[in-house]
Write a protein that holds these residues in place. Structure first.
Motif, PDB file in Angstrom:
ATOM      1  N   ILE A   1       0.837  -1.202   0.000  1.00 13.84           N
ATOM      2  CA  ILE A   1       0.000   0.000   0.000  1.00 13.84           C
ATOM      3  C   ILE A   1       0.872   1.252   0.000  1.00 13.84           C
ATOM      4  O   ILE A   1       0.552   2.250  -0.660  1.00 13.84           O
ATOM      5  CB  ILE A   1      -0.949  -0.018   1.206  1.00 13.84           C
ATOM      6  CG1 ILE A   1      -1.991  -1.119   1.029  1.00 13.84           C
ATOM      7  CG2 ILE A   1      -1.640   1.332   1.385  1.00 13.84           C
ATOM      8  CD1 ILE A   1      -2.925  -1.279   2.212  1.00 13.84           C
ATOM      9  N   SER A   2       1.982   1.217   0.718  1.00 13.98           N
ATOM     10  CA  SER A   2       2.892   2.357   0.716  1.00 13.98           C
ATOM     11  C   SER A   2       3.413   2.647  -0.688  1.00 13.98           C
ATOM     12  O   SER A   2       3.455   3.800  -1.122  1.00 13.98           O
ATOM     13  CB  SER A   2       4.067   2.095   1.665  1.00 13.98           C
ATOM     14  OG  SER A   2       3.637   1.969   2.993  1.00 13.98           O
TER      15      SER A   2
ATOM     16  N   LEU B   1       0.537   4.123  -2.837  1.00 14.03           N
ATOM     17  CA  LEU B   1       0.205   5.499  -2.473  1.00 14.03           C
ATOM     18  C   LEU B   1       1.318   6.471  -2.844  1.00 14.03           C
ATOM     19  O   LEU B   1       1.049   7.601  -3.260  1.00 14.03           O
ATOM     20  CB  LEU B   1      -0.095   5.587  -0.976  1.00 14.03           C
ATOM     21  CG  LEU B   1      -1.387   4.910  -0.509  1.00 14.03           C
ATOM     22  CD1 LEU B   1      -1.556   5.074   1.000  1.00 14.03           C
ATOM     23  CD2 LEU B   1      -2.588   5.486  -1.244  1.00 14.03           C
TER      24      LEU B   1
ATOM     25  N   GLY C   1       0.874   9.534  -5.273  1.00 12.74           N
ATOM     26  CA  GLY C   1       1.263  10.889  -4.897  1.00 12.74           C
ATOM     27  C   GLY C   1       2.230  11.508  -5.886  1.00 12.74           C
ATOM     28  O   GLY C   1       2.140  12.699  -6.200  1.00 12.74           O
TER      29      GLY C   1
ATOM     30  N   TRP D   1       2.287  14.235   2.757  1.00  8.20           N
ATOM     31  CA  TRP D   1       1.886  13.011   2.066  1.00  8.20           C
ATOM     32  C   TRP D   1       2.612  11.796   2.628  1.00  8.20           C
ATOM     33  O   TRP D   1       2.041  10.710   2.719  1.00  8.20           O
ATOM     34  CB  TRP D   1       2.134  13.146   0.569  1.00  8.20           C
ATOM     35  CG  TRP D   1       1.648  11.965  -0.224  1.00  8.20           C
ATOM     36  CD1 TRP D   1       2.392  11.088  -0.955  1.00  8.20           C
ATOM     37  CD2 TRP D   1       0.287  11.530  -0.369  1.00  8.20           C
ATOM     38  NE1 TRP D   1       1.600  10.144  -1.532  1.00  8.20           N
ATOM     39  CE2 TRP D   1       0.296  10.387  -1.198  1.00  8.20           C
ATOM     40  CE3 TRP D   1      -0.921  11.999   0.122  1.00  8.20           C
ATOM     41  CZ2 TRP D   1      -0.873   9.704  -1.538  1.00  8.20           C
ATOM     42  CZ3 TRP D   1      -2.078  11.318  -0.214  1.00  8.20           C
ATOM     43  CH2 TRP D   1      -2.048  10.182  -1.037  1.00  8.20           C
TER      44      TRP D   1
ATOM     45  N   VAL E   1       0.698   8.487   4.017  1.00 10.71           N
ATOM     46  CA  VAL E   1       1.032   7.147   3.528  1.00 10.71           C
ATOM     47  C   VAL E   1       1.391   6.220   4.689  1.00 10.71           C
ATOM     48  O   VAL E   1       0.943   5.065   4.745  1.00 10.71           O
ATOM     49  CB  VAL E   1       2.190   7.221   2.515  1.00 10.71           C
ATOM     50  CG1 VAL E   1       2.707   5.827   2.182  1.00 10.71           C
ATOM     51  CG2 VAL E   1       1.741   7.930   1.245  1.00 10.71           C
TER      52      VAL E   1
ATOM     53  N   SER F   1      -1.088   2.979   5.432  1.00  8.03           N
ATOM     54  CA  SER F   1      -0.538   1.640   5.206  1.00  8.03           C
ATOM     55  C   SER F   1      -0.411   0.855   6.509  1.00  8.03           C
ATOM     56  O   SER F   1      -0.717  -0.343   6.557  1.00  8.03           O
ATOM     57  CB  SER F   1       0.825   1.747   4.515  1.00  8.03           C
ATOM     58  OG  SER F   1       1.734   2.496   5.311  1.00  8.03           O
TER      59      SER F   1
END
Length: 202
Positions: free
Chosen positions: A36-37, A40, A44, A71, A75, A79
């Motif tokens: 997920i990191s 994202l 971004g 951001w 993140v 996450s």
């Protein structure tokens, strides 16, 4: 008459021989948090939330640095929360604990997910920093002015703070998400009920 040996009380082998940490769930949550990191951060970057230019055309400081730092925090929190929820929900509920102990064990699984993802991110950024070390230019050779040096110091300070804040908030998010996942597991709440209405399968 032969002597009869009394039977020993039944003991759950899982309670007697197993660790309370379920590493399969922790690694699963950690991998999800790392994935997920990456997603994202890519989002971004494509949306203009990457570092970008630290200065404006007139030489002033740009807001890009602050936006990128915020951001990074978002993140880290998002996450860690997702990975912690997965670990807490997937963890087996042991029968030798009350509600408070069960909540603590769920939370520890969330913290373990956060720690694993944090170490993975640190290793990744260390590799990037190592590859980019050869590309660093000597400030004296480049004849950098005082403004550029000051802006570089500000960028370093902002990102150091953002990284530390994101890490701390990520740990808290992983803990609370894991305990929430444990509550949903214990209560038998369907995952469909916790998904936002717009994302539910029709």
């Amino acid at each position: 008459m032969a002597d009869t040996v009394p039977e020993s009380p039944a003991v759950s082998p899982r309670v007697a021989a197993s660790s309370y940490l379920e590493w399969g769930d922790i690694f699963g949550g950690g991998i999800i948090a790392c994935a997920i990191s990456v997603v994202l951060l890519q989002f971004g970057s494509s949306a203009g939330l990457a570092l970008g230019s630290p200065t404006l055309p007139n030489g002033g400081a740009s807001w890009n640095v602050l936006a990128a730092g915020l951001w990074v925090v978002v993140v880290a929190v998002a996450s860690s929360a997702a990975g912690g929820y997965v670990a807490g929900r997937m963890r087996t509920r042991w029968e030798d604990s009350d509600a408070n102990e069960s909540e603590f064990r769920d939370g520890i699984h969330g913290i373990a997910v956060w720690a694993l993802a944090t170490l993975g991110a640190a290793f990744f950024f260390a590799m990037i920093a190592g590859k980019g070390a050869d590309a660093v230019v000597n400030p004296a050779d480049a004849q950098l002015n005082e403004t550029t040096v000051r802006l570089s110091a500000n960028i370093t300070a902002i990102f150091s703070f953002a990284t530390a804040a994101g890490s701390a908030l990520g740990a808290a998010a992983a803990w609370f998400a894991a305990t929430t996942g444990g509550e949903h597991r214990n209560q038998g709440i369907a995952f469909h009920d916790v998904v936002p209405a717009l994302l539910r399968k029709r």
